[in-house]
Design a protein around this motif. Sequence first.
Motif, short mmCIF file in Angstrom:
data_model
loop_
_atom_site.label_atom_id
_atom_site.label_comp_id
_atom_site.label_asym_id
_atom_site.label_seq_id
_atom_site.Cartn_x
_atom_site.Cartn_y
_atom_site.Cartn_z
N ALA A 1 -9.36 2.32 0.64
CA ALA A 1 -8.41 1.33 1.16
C ALA A 1 -8.22 1.51 2.66
CB ALA A 1 -7.07 1.46 0.44
N GLU B 1 0.97 4.13 -2.90
CA GLU B 1 0.63 5.52 -2.60
C GLU B 1 1.73 6.47 -3.10
OE1 GLU B 1 -0.67 8.24 1.27
OE2 GLU B 1 0.42 6.35 1.55
N ILE C 1 -9.25 -5.17 -1.33
CA ILE C 1 -7.98 -4.49 -1.61
C ILE C 1 -7.52 -4.71 -3.05
CG2 ILE C 1 -5.51 -4.58 -1.09
CD1 ILE C 1 -7.07 -2.77 0.73
N GLN D 1 -9.19 -1.11 5.62
CA GLN D 1 -8.20 -1.51 6.61
C GLN D 1 -8.69 -1.25 8.03
OE1 GLN D 1 -5.26 -2.98 5.98
NE2 GLN D 1 -4.73 -3.08 8.16
N PHE E 1 -6.73 -1.64 -5.53
CA PHE E 1 -5.40 -1.50 -6.12
C PHE E 1 -5.46 -1.61 -7.65
CE2 PHE E 1 -2.63 -2.76 -2.21
CZ PHE E 1 -3.09 -1.63 -1.57
N TYR F 1 0.82 -1.21 0.00
CA TYR F 1 0.00 0.00 0.00
C TYR F 1 0.86 1.26 0.00
CZ TYR F 1 -3.08 3.66 1.77
OH TYR F 1 -3.77 4.83 1.94
#
Length: 503
Positions: free
Chosen positions: A119, A15, A208, A123, A212, A11
């Motif tokens: 995301a 980012e 996820i 989480q 993504f 992640y």
Amino acid sequence: MDWGTDLWDQYDHIEKHTQSGHDLVDRYIKFVRERTEIEQNYAKQLRSLSRKYAKRGSKEEQDCKFSNHASLQEILNELNDYAGQRELIAENMMTGICVELTKYLQDLKLERKTHLSDAKKAQQNLEISLKNLESSKKRFAKEWAEAEKATQQAEKIENDLNATRLDAEKAKQHAHARTHTAEECRNDYAAQLQKYNKEQNFFYYTEIPQIFNKMQDMDERRIRRLAEGYCQFADIEKKVLPIITKCLDGISTAGKKINEKQDSILFIEQHKSGFERPADIEFEDYIQGIKPATSDSSLNPPKARAKLWPFSKKNKAHAAEDFSHLPPEQRKKKLQAKIDDITKELQKTQDQSDALEKMKGVYEKNPQMGDPSSLEPQISETAQNIGRLRGELAKYEMWLSEAVGREETSNAINNNSQYCVVAAEQPPNIYTEFDDEFDDVETPVGQCTALYTFEGNSEGTVSITEGEMLTIMEEDKGDGWMRVLRASGEEGYIPSSYVKLAP
């Protein structure tokens, strides 16, 4: 390969990577913006340069008739057009790249922010589920330990001979309650564990990866759009290359159009005076003595030698209306140009007069369309202008005829003078150089009466007064001029239309 499958646990790197891509788009936008500023400044400087070296004024306009001067002016015009194309490049880059990419980058930033927020939210939900699982697990462990302790205590009391039956029964009930509570906590823990595993599986294998993959799609779209921006950077300039090439070809054509021979001829035409070269200075022999002046020599005293035109500074003559201050050739050109201008203006005024007459006729047939009398002032003014222009045209045509006749006469006289000098055998004397125009004694060809007064201000002409009797020495040869002799002995050219021939 995709981000959701292979980078499910990266992640932070995703980012940073997406942020780096957005920074690259922003950097490219700034680069193109600075390029447009350079193009705009370049175009501005080219236009300023073109204006600086462009010729203005009457003298420059006369110079522009020469091909080398005109070609430079064409080059400056082409350069000005070239500057316009540089401005077009700057404008298209600003609107097609900077503005569009800036708007696209704003949408990308909003989309990236949404994906990152989703995301983080997923989480956080998984972490909350994990906390609930840990809590239920701790509770189960605690309750199970309490249940075992209660069971052990019940067994101890039951085996104690001193304990009453009631105490043993209470201990069993307490142990049973603890065990039941522990079982409930166990079931709750099992349920929480099953729920967490399910959420974790969904998080890592579905949620996820989807987020993504969306970010991967977003980044690939950004790369593709940036690539189009890179290509657009060149394509914008390619679109105007044909026009730029045309401008450059125009500059080359302007250079090839230069004709040095034609420029020399034009220079000659502009400044040719039409004067004859000065004749040789004759030897003046004072040994022979001075002969007594004859009647002819008293009428025609020796002419003073003219100044050498090419090598003497001439004061600027006052401009005369008939251009008599100019050399013969230049005078003819100026008079002809003036006649052409007056002719054009006369034709234009005549057309205007015809139009007014037609309009008046329409008004007379259809009074509702207008008052015919309202056109009278315009018709009267136009008629006056036509009369004035015709008078000016006749005046300038007369002056042109005078200039042409004088030139032909001057050439004939010069030829005769040169012939006489070559044919003469006797030594010249200071008093034998008479006026070139009247060397020989000629026989009169007739008589005439002056109808009008004529002021002979130009060289070779003679003034006459109305009613004066004149002797014709040379008839009109088709140029509108004739040579006459006055009673006072003055001789020169006058317009043929100013006299009436005697019967």
